[in-house]
Design a protein around this motif. Structure first.
Motif, PDB file in Angstrom:
ATOM      1  N   UNK A  16       0.847  -1.183   0.000  1.00 41.76           N
ATOM      2  CA  UNK A  16       0.000   0.000   0.000  1.00 41.76           C
ATOM      3  C   UNK A  16       0.886   1.238   0.000  1.00 41.76           C
ATOM      4  N   UNK A  17       0.572   2.179  -0.866  1.00 45.72           N
ATOM      5  CA  UNK A  17       1.296   3.447  -0.920  1.00 45.72           C
ATOM      6  C   UNK A  17       0.348   4.563  -0.493  1.00 45.72           C
ATOM      7  N   UNK A  18       0.768   5.358   0.475  1.00 44.40           N
ATOM      8  CA  UNK A  18       0.016   6.544   0.895  1.00 44.40           C
ATOM      9  C   UNK A  18       0.660   7.735   0.193  1.00 44.40           C
ATOM     10  N   UNK A  19      -0.113   8.433  -0.631  1.00 45.96           N
ATOM     11  CA  UNK A  19       0.414   9.519  -1.455  1.00 45.96           C
ATOM     12  C   UNK A  19      -0.261  10.820  -1.040  1.00 45.96           C
ATOM     13  N   UNK A  20       0.553  11.855  -0.853  1.00 48.79           N
ATOM     14  CA  UNK A  20       0.036  13.189  -0.548  1.00 48.79           C
ATOM     15  C   UNK A  20       0.335  14.067  -1.757  1.00 48.79           C
ATOM     16  N   UNK A  21      -0.719  14.633  -2.360  1.00 47.35           N
ATOM     17  CA  UNK A  21      -0.581  15.520  -3.511  1.00 47.35           C
ATOM     18  C   UNK A  21      -0.772  16.948  -3.010  1.00 47.35           C
TER      19      UNK A  21
END
Length: 141
Positions: free
Chosen positions: A55-60
């Motif tokens: 799982x990748x948690x991405x903040x844009x």
């Protein structure tokens, strides 16, 4: 001054195998993020987990930049692998699977998951793993 966050995303991807194709391309593209800024670093960070679900948690951010954090293999995937089954029960409250998870198996999964959890107490992580197993129709032995 901190950057303004535009979106918080979670994606389940195969370790070391991300590409600009969906789901990465379609998800990041809608926020105007350059997909290759994610794909290359993600594949480098997960090359030791090649082919496993992570799982990748991405903040844009508003300036179309992004940061990400790899969480690791999901707990349900670890449980299925440990028991050697393909999926959990479709009706976990009424239909239990014949396989049972032993305390030793719960402990080994909890030790692997401890770095991804919001606690460093193994007994607390074991309770979280046990809860995930119960929600899949797997009883504890």
């Amino acid at each position: 001054m901190a950057k303004k966050i535009k979106a918080n995303l979670k994606m389940k991807l195969k370790g070391g195998q991300a590409s600009a194709a969906p789901p990465v391309g379609s998800t990041l593209g809608q926020y105007g993020v350059n997909m290759m800024d994610f794909v290359g670093p993600f594949n480098d960070a997960t090359k030791d987990l090649m082919g496993q679900d992570v799982t990748a948690h991405i903040v844009v951010y508003d300036d179309k930049s992004m940061s990400f954090r790899v969480v690791g293999v999901p707990t349900d995937v670890m449980i299925l692998k440990e028991l050697g089954i393909k999926k959990g029960s479709g009706r976990p409250n009424t239909e239990k699977l014949p396989q049972k998870l032993t305390d030793a198996q719960v402990t080994s999964i909890a030790e692997l998951k401890a770095k991804d959890m919001n606690t460093d107490r193994i007994d607390s992580v074991k309770k979280m793993v046990a809860g995930t197993a119960r929600s899949m129709g797997i009883e504890l032995a």
